[in-house]
Scaffold this motif. Sequence first.
Motif, mmCIF file in Angstrom:
data_model
loop_
_atom_site.group_PDB
_atom_site.id
_atom_site.type_symbol
_atom_site.label_atom_id
_atom_site.label_comp_id
_atom_site.label_asym_id
_atom_site.label_seq_id
_atom_site.Cartn_x
_atom_site.Cartn_y
_atom_site.Cartn_z
ATOM 1 N N ALA A 90 -11.011 -20.821 29.284
ATOM 2 C CA ALA A 90 -12.156 -21.693 29.046
ATOM 3 C C ALA A 90 -12.267 -22.724 30.160
ATOM 4 C CB ALA A 90 -12.008 -22.395 27.700
ATOM 5 N N ASP A 91 -13.462 -23.247 30.363
ATOM 6 C CA ASP A 91 -13.691 -24.347 31.288
ATOM 7 C C ASP A 91 -13.455 -25.639 30.513
ATOM 8 O OD1 ASP A 91 -14.834 -26.497 32.682
ATOM 9 O OD2 ASP A 91 -16.290 -25.189 33.677
ATOM 10 N N PRO A 92 -12.407 -26.403 30.818
ATOM 11 C CA PRO A 92 -12.113 -27.603 30.036
ATOM 12 C C PRO A 92 -13.272 -28.595 29.967
ATOM 13 C CG PRO A 92 -10.232 -27.035 31.402
ATOM 14 C CD PRO A 92 -11.360 -26.149 31.846
ATOM 15 N N GLN A 93 -13.985 -28.766 31.089
ATOM 16 C CA GLN A 93 -15.090 -29.715 31.086
ATOM 17 C C GLN A 93 -16.207 -29.257 30.142
ATOM 18 O OE1 GLN A 93 -13.360 -29.044 34.083
ATOM 19 N NE2 GLN A 93 -12.407 -31.022 33.646
ATOM 20 N N GLU A 94 -16.509 -27.960 30.171
ATOM 21 C CA GLU A 94 -17.545 -27.434 29.280
ATOM 22 C C GLU A 94 -17.110 -27.521 27.825
ATOM 23 O OE1 GLU A 94 -20.699 -26.522 29.930
ATOM 24 O OE2 GLU A 94 -20.208 -27.364 31.900
ATOM 25 N N ALA A 95 -15.827 -27.306 27.558
ATOM 26 C CA ALA A 95 -15.326 -27.392 26.187
ATOM 27 C C ALA A 95 -15.426 -28.815 25.652
ATOM 28 C CB ALA A 95 -13.876 -26.906 26.127
ATOM 29 N N MET A 96 -15.225 -29.798 26.509
ATOM 30 C CA MET A 96 -15.279 -31.202 26.080
ATOM 31 C C MET A 96 -16.701 -31.742 25.991
ATOM 32 S SD MET A 96 -12.067 -33.105 27.972
ATOM 33 C CE MET A 96 -12.444 -32.517 29.643
ATOM 34 N N ARG A 97 -17.601 -31.195 26.783
ATOM 35 C CA ARG A 97 -18.922 -31.795 26.947
ATOM 36 C C ARG A 97 -19.677 -32.070 25.640
ATOM 37 N NH1 ARG A 97 -20.733 -31.958 31.732
ATOM 38 N NH2 ARG A 97 -19.686 -30.035 32.348
ATOM 39 N N PRO A 98 -19.671 -31.159 24.637
ATOM 40 C CA PRO A 98 -20.444 -31.438 23.414
ATOM 41 C C PRO A 98 -19.955 -32.649 22.639
ATOM 42 C CG PRO A 98 -19.839 -29.106 23.562
ATOM 43 C CD PRO A 98 -19.045 -29.818 24.599
ATOM 44 N N PHE A 99 -18.747 -33.111 22.927
ATOM 45 C CA PHE A 99 -18.156 -34.179 22.123
ATOM 46 C C PHE A 99 -18.196 -35.533 22.822
ATOM 47 C CE2 PHE A 99 -16.251 -30.057 21.331
ATOM 48 C CZ PHE A 99 -16.658 -29.879 20.014
ATOM 49 N N VAL A 100 -18.717 -35.538 24.042
ATOM 50 C CA VAL A 100 -18.791 -36.794 24.788
ATOM 51 C C VAL A 100 -19.758 -37.752 24.120
ATOM 52 C CG1 VAL A 100 -19.454 -37.866 26.969
ATOM 53 C CG2 VAL A 100 -18.125 -35.731 26.972
ATOM 54 N N GLU A 101 -20.968 -37.284 23.831
ATOM 55 C CA GLU A 101 -22.004 -38.182 23.305
ATOM 56 C C GLU A 101 -21.630 -38.780 21.948
ATOM 57 O OE1 GLU A 101 -25.350 -39.898 21.462
ATOM 58 O OE2 GLU A 101 -24.438 -38.040 20.746
ATOM 59 N N PRO A 102 -21.196 -37.979 20.950
ATOM 60 C CA PRO A 102 -20.846 -38.607 19.669
ATOM 61 C C PRO A 102 -19.682 -39.583 19.760
ATOM 62 C CG PRO A 102 -20.338 -36.245 19.635
ATOM 63 C CD PRO A 102 -21.147 -36.510 20.851
ATOM 64 N N LEU A 103 -18.699 -39.276 20.589
ATOM 65 C CA LEU A 103 -17.564 -40.188 20.700
ATOM 66 C C LEU A 103 -17.952 -41.464 21.441
ATOM 67 C CD1 LEU A 103 -14.670 -40.539 19.878
ATOM 68 C CD2 LEU A 103 -13.949 -39.394 21.981
ATOM 69 N N GLU A 104 -18.763 -41.323 22.488
ATOM 70 C CA GLU A 104 -19.214 -42.505 23.206
ATOM 71 C C GLU A 104 -20.125 -43.362 22.333
ATOM 72 O OE1 GLU A 104 -18.084 -43.636 26.161
ATOM 73 O OE2 GLU A 104 -16.681 -41.976 25.830
ATOM 74 N N LEU A 105 -20.927 -42.706 21.469
ATOM 75 C CA LEU A 105 -21.768 -43.460 20.537
ATOM 76 C C LEU A 105 -20.895 -44.269 19.584
ATOM 77 C CD1 LEU A 105 -24.478 -44.215 19.296
ATOM 78 C CD2 LEU A 105 -24.343 -42.108 17.918
ATOM 79 N N PHE A 106 -19.825 -43.652 19.091
ATOM 80 C CA PHE A 106 -18.891 -44.369 18.223
ATOM 81 C C PHE A 106 -18.341 -45.598 18.940
ATOM 82 C CE2 PHE A 106 -14.350 -45.026 17.213
ATOM 83 C CZ PHE A 106 -14.479 -45.507 15.917
ATOM 84 N N HIS A 107 -17.969 -45.440 20.191
ATOM 85 C CA HIS A 107 -17.402 -46.567 20.929
ATOM 86 C C HIS A 107 -18.441 -47.657 21.197
ATOM 87 C CE1 HIS A 107 -13.441 -44.982 21.323
ATOM 88 N NE2 HIS A 107 -13.810 -43.918 21.998
ATOM 89 N N ARG A 108 -19.678 -47.240 21.448
ATOM 90 C CA ARG A 108 -20.725 -48.245 21.654
ATOM 91 C C ARG A 108 -20.991 -49.031 20.372
ATOM 92 N NH1 ARG A 108 -23.222 -44.024 24.554
ATOM 93 N NH2 ARG A 108 -24.717 -43.630 22.862
ATOM 94 N N MET A 109 -20.951 -48.338 19.247
ATOM 95 C CA MET A 109 -21.229 -48.981 17.962
ATOM 96 C C MET A 109 -20.071 -49.849 17.491
ATOM 97 S SD MET A 109 -24.286 -48.001 16.953
ATOM 98 C CE MET A 109 -24.312 -48.182 15.165
ATOM 99 N N THR A 110 -18.900 -49.651 18.067
ATOM 100 C CA THR A 110 -17.707 -50.355 17.577
ATOM 101 C C THR A 110 -16.954 -51.031 18.724
ATOM 102 O OG1 THR A 110 -16.381 -48.321 17.746
ATOM 103 C CG2 THR A 110 -17.426 -48.793 15.613
ATOM 104 N N ALA A 111 -17.679 -51.641 19.614
ATOM 105 C CA ALA A 111 -17.031 -52.340 20.723
ATOM 106 C C ALA A 111 -16.324 -53.589 20.193
ATOM 107 C CB ALA A 111 -18.059 -52.734 21.775
ATOM 108 N N PRO A 112 -15.013 -53.699 20.373
ATOM 109 C CA PRO A 112 -14.288 -54.862 19.848
ATOM 110 C C PRO A 112 -14.639 -56.135 20.614
ATOM 111 C CG PRO A 112 -12.824 -53.502 21.183
ATOM 112 C CD PRO A 112 -14.113 -52.749 21.061
#
Length: 242
Positions: free
Chosen positions: A88-110
């Motif tokens: 598998a291409d590691p970057q392609e495997a990770m790509r679908p999960f970047v946006e939801p995880l980054e959204l979580f971090h934006r919504m919960t910035a300490p």
Amino acid sequence: METHGETQDAAAGSIGDWAACSADPGYRAAVLDLLGALAYGELSAFERLAEDAKLAPDLADKAALARMASAEFQHYQRLHDRLAEVGADPQEAMRPFVEPLELFHRMTAPSDWLEGLVKAYVGDAIATDFYREVAVRLDDDTRDLVLSVMSDTGHAQFAVDKVRQAIEADPRAGGRLALWGRRLMGEALSQAQRVVAERDALSNLLVGGVQVQGFDLVEVGKMFNRITEAHTKRMAALGLAS
């Protein structure tokens, strides 16, 4: 103490090794999704701990978080290498999960050091519980890898000690951090449910498809309930109401 997830790990039966199970294209797609999500989560954890180290009040705390960040990056590297190993291409495997995880971090910035500690503690714990639940439905090779990279880097006890010390010094901090913990839990579950709903192969794995029997949508709900109950216990360990 033995957790629910660890009990399931011990009781789980084998469905075979990767070579046998990955012949099913649905199962292969589900595992690549799982490893991609986990790999990006570990990479993100490395980044967040490195950032938190900058907020540390003294050099000892800064060094402790730096060590934990290094451990998270090593976990990421193992997952990256495994994805490449199975073609598998590691970057392609990770790509679908970047946006939801980054959204979580934006919504919960300490807003400060203590909120950052609670966030890392709560976020890591929820992820660990989720992946341990899923691990019992995986082939032997993937299960061993997932459980290994979800091992505690030392952050849990570090966070408990520091937050308890802060509450003892200023009891008013407890109420604020308890509210923060509830917000984190809600946002984390919301993003986890979104990812499961949007990734067909992964959701099939969770609801009883691809090599798995006896796990349905009702069980998915029960799984999230167990994760919520574990969160309540961890908040208590911090000295906070959930």
